[in-house]
Design a protein around this motif. Structure first.
Motif, PDB file in Angstrom:
ATOM      1  N   TYR A 105       5.347   6.047  -1.472  1.00 24.66           N
ATOM      2  CA  TYR A 105       6.094   5.385  -0.010  1.00 24.66           C
ATOM      3  C   TYR A 105       4.669   5.267   0.998  1.00 24.66           C
ATOM      4  CZ  TYR A 105      10.186   7.620  -1.796  1.00 24.66           C
ATOM      5  OH  TYR A 105      11.506   7.965  -2.448  1.00 24.66           O
ATOM      6  N   ASN A 106       5.051   4.714   2.093  1.00 25.91           N
ATOM      7  CA  ASN A 106       3.931   4.388   3.013  1.00 25.91           C
ATOM      8  C   ASN A 106       4.699   5.041   4.196  1.00 25.91           C
ATOM      9  OD1 ASN A 106       2.254   3.066   5.380  1.00 25.91           O
ATOM     10  ND2 ASN A 106       1.385   1.867   3.559  1.00 25.91           N
ATOM     11  N   THR A 107       3.841   6.285   4.762  1.00 25.84           N
ATOM     12  CA  THR A 107       4.099   6.708   6.028  1.00 25.84           C
ATOM     13  C   THR A 107       3.218   6.410   7.159  1.00 25.84           C
ATOM     14  OG1 THR A 107       3.164   8.887   5.633  1.00 25.84           O
ATOM     15  CG2 THR A 107       5.333   8.655   4.638  1.00 25.84           C
ATOM     16  N   ASP A 108       2.214   5.510   6.998  1.00 25.52           N
ATOM     17  CA  ASP A 108       1.481   5.495   8.052  1.00 25.52           C
ATOM     18  C   ASP A 108       2.001   4.580   8.985  1.00 25.52           C
ATOM     19  OD1 ASP A 108      -0.785   6.427   6.898  1.00 25.52           O
ATOM     20  OD2 ASP A 108      -1.503   4.589   5.759  1.00 25.52           O
ATOM     21  N   GLY A 109       2.756   3.292   8.760  1.00 25.90           N
ATOM     22  CA  GLY A 109       3.495   2.931   9.818  1.00 25.90           C
ATOM     23  C   GLY A 109       4.485   3.625  10.626  1.00 25.90           C
ATOM     24  N   PRO A 110       5.480   4.186   9.701  1.00 30.45           N
ATOM     25  CA  PRO A 110       6.591   4.885  10.367  1.00 30.45           C
ATOM     26  C   PRO A 110       5.844   6.282  11.212  1.00 30.45           C
ATOM     27  CG  PRO A 110       7.275   4.429   8.251  1.00 30.45           C
ATOM     28  CD  PRO A 110       5.739   3.861   8.289  1.00 30.45           C
ATOM     29  N   GLY A 111       4.616   6.857  10.750  1.00 31.71           N
ATOM     30  CA  GLY A 111       3.858   8.087  11.535  1.00 31.71           C
ATOM     31  C   GLY A 111       3.467   7.634  12.740  1.00 31.71           C
ATOM     32  N   PHE A 112       2.891   6.013  12.849  1.00 32.24           N
ATOM     33  CA  PHE A 112       2.268   5.705  14.056  1.00 32.24           C
ATOM     34  C   PHE A 112       3.560   5.531  14.719  1.00 32.24           C
ATOM     35  CE2 PHE A 112       1.778   2.183  16.930  1.00 32.24           C
ATOM     36  CZ  PHE A 112       0.494   2.508  17.420  1.00 32.24           C
ATOM     37  N   LEU A 113       4.737   5.193  14.705  1.00 32.59           N
ATOM     38  CA  LEU A 113       5.769   4.822  15.357  1.00 32.59           C
ATOM     39  C   LEU A 113       6.409   6.078  16.037  1.00 32.59           C
ATOM     40  CD1 LEU A 113       8.046   2.737  16.579  1.00 32.59           C
ATOM     41  CD2 LEU A 113       9.224   3.103  14.510  1.00 32.59           C
ATOM     42  N   LYS A 114       6.627   7.194  15.334  1.00 36.69           N
ATOM     43  CA  LYS A 114       7.082   8.258  15.778  1.00 36.69           C
ATOM     44  C   LYS A 114       6.160   8.702  16.521  1.00 36.69           C
ATOM     45  CE  LYS A 114      10.321  10.411  12.331  1.00 36.69           C
ATOM     46  NZ  LYS A 114      11.163  10.450  13.157  1.00 36.69           N
ATOM     47  N   GLY A 115       4.673   8.914  16.401  1.00 39.33           N
ATOM     48  CA  GLY A 115       3.660   9.280  17.260  1.00 39.33           C
ATOM     49  C   GLY A 115       3.812   8.411  18.892  1.00 39.33           C
ATOM     50  N   LEU A 116       4.070   7.059  18.651  1.00 37.58           N
ATOM     51  CA  LEU A 116       3.946   6.364  19.755  1.00 37.58           C
ATOM     52  C   LEU A 116       5.390   6.580  20.596  1.00 37.58           C
ATOM     53  CD1 LEU A 116       2.888   3.800  21.028  1.00 37.58           C
ATOM     54  CD2 LEU A 116       4.576   2.444  19.585  1.00 37.58           C
ATOM     55  N   ALA A 122       0.998  -1.188   0.023  1.00 41.52           N
ATOM     56  CA  ALA A 122      -0.095   0.039   0.079  1.00 41.52           C
ATOM     57  C   ALA A 122       0.877   1.215   0.001  1.00 41.52           C
ATOM     58  CB  ALA A 122      -0.921  -0.192   1.242  1.00 41.52           C
ATOM     59  N   VAL A 123       0.393   2.459  -0.659  1.00 45.94           N
ATOM     60  CA  VAL A 123       1.116   3.626  -0.857  1.00 45.94           C
ATOM     61  C   VAL A 123       0.086   4.576  -0.131  1.00 45.94           C
ATOM     62  CG1 VAL A 123       1.788   5.406  -2.407  1.00 45.94           C
ATOM     63  CG2 VAL A 123       2.573   2.775  -2.706  1.00 45.94           C
ATOM     64  N   ASN A 124       0.795   5.553   0.438  1.00 46.02           N
ATOM     65  CA  ASN A 124      -0.215   6.857   1.002  1.00 46.02           C
ATOM     66  C   ASN A 124       0.446   8.015   0.605  1.00 46.02           C
ATOM     67  OD1 ASN A 124       1.853   6.926   3.105  1.00 46.02           O
ATOM     68  ND2 ASN A 124       0.559   7.642   4.447  1.00 46.02           N
ATOM     69  N   THR A 125       1.829   8.095   0.167  1.00 42.34           N
ATOM     70  CA  THR A 125       2.500   9.180  -0.281  1.00 42.34           C
ATOM     71  C   THR A 125       3.371   8.996  -1.598  1.00 42.34           C
ATOM     72  OG1 THR A 125       2.565   9.779   2.073  1.00 42.34           O
ATOM     73  CG2 THR A 125       4.177  10.778   0.269  1.00 42.34           C
ATOM     74  N   VAL A 126       3.120   9.900  -2.358  1.00 44.39           N
ATOM     75  CA  VAL A 126       3.719   9.908  -3.630  1.00 44.39           C
ATOM     76  C   VAL A 126       4.668  11.124  -3.917  1.00 44.39           C
ATOM     77  CG1 VAL A 126       3.343   9.604  -6.214  1.00 44.39           C
ATOM     78  CG2 VAL A 126       1.963   8.369  -4.797  1.00 44.39           C
TER      79      VAL A 126
END
Length: 279
Positions: free
Chosen positions: A99-110, A85-89
């Motif tokens: 790119y997919n920033t959903d998982g890394p975004g969750f991790l940074k928020g965590l 899945a892609v959420n950023t182009v």
């Protein structure tokens, strides 16, 4: 000439990304504008070709296009490929790279709540796209284990089997997960259960929740779901979906501009739009 950035999805009118990103362009004196475009599935390829033709700087992708867009891009990075899945182009010299920033975004928020997940025992509730992005991202961070609970256990098992990163995992039904809750340091709710307007619903009962646990829900409307309210009453720490949303947006902005933006400002902006205070 003003640079165009965008978000595509269906529906799209509810998106808070335009306000968030346009504020950042203004803050950093970048001559750019971010617009939402409603794109039907049948028009996805034409939309991507159109954005390419006009030289878009980059764009976000939301439901239902995160997976379907991949064949129409020039390339995707390793994490996005593994997640599927892609959420950023990003327009990289005329090539559209996903790119997919959903998982890394969750991790940074965590990481605003806890210093590390190394050695933590984690439960992910749900086995959809958000769960997949979060599971794959956290699997790389050396947790003690990540279990997945889902209404359909086979879907949870399939997700575990598809992970390319080594991690100890079990697939559970929701009832089985309820019985194991005391085992987990971190519980992450990734489904739509509890989202407005059905705010009284929750995916599992928290009777056996460990008091020292951190409980996350990626929903941010309402800001505090019934699931989080119950966790807080039991003495657990809680986190809603605002931080994931802000940090995935911040990572996208960084990929487009080279600037990692002011996430506190972004968070306050989103909270103002939602008309409330975060938990």
């Amino acid at each position: 000439m003003k640079k165009l950035f965008a978000v595509i999805g269906d529906p799209i009118a509810h998106s808070m990304s335009p306000v968030m990103h346009n504020d950042l362009f203004s803050l950093y004196n970048i001559d750019a504008h971010y617009l939402p475009f409603q794109v039907k599935n049948d028009d996805l390829q034409a939309a991507v070709n159109g954005l390419r033709a006009i030289g878009v700087g980059g764009f976000n992708v939301t439901v239902p296009h995160k997976s379907n867009i991949i064949p129409f891009l020039d390339g995707i990075d390793e994490l996005a490929e593994n997640i599927g899945a892609v959420n950023t182009v990003v327009n990289e010299g005329g090539k559209l790279i996903g790119y997919n920033t959903d998982g890394p975004g969750f991790l940074k928020g965590l990481m605003t709540q806890i210093p590390t997940i190394e050695g933590k025992k984690i439960l992910v509730i749900g086995a959809g796209g958000a769960a997949r992005a979060i599971y794959f991202t956290l699997a790389k961070e050396n947790p003690r284990g990540i279990d997945i609970a889902n209404r359909t256990v086979d879907k949870a098992s399939d997700l575990i089997q598809s992970c390319p990163y080594p991690v100890v995992s079990n697939a559970y039904s929701l009832l089985e997960a309820e019985n194991h809750l005391a085992d987990y340091d971190l519980i992450i709710q990734t489904t739509l259960i509890g989202m407005s307007p059905k705010t009284a619903e929750q995916p599992i009962e928290l009777t056996n929740l460990m008091q020292q646990a951190l409980v996350c829900d990626i929903i941010y409307n309402p800001l505090e779901t019934q699931f989080l309210q119950d966790a807080k009453r039991k003495g657990a720490s809680i986190q809603n979906g605002i931080d994931m949303f802000v940090f995935q947006g911040a990572l996208a902005f960084e990929k487009w501009t080279g600037i990692f933006p002011d996430v506190i400002r972004m968070r306050d902006n989103i909270l103002t739009q939602l008309g409330g205070n975060s938990c």
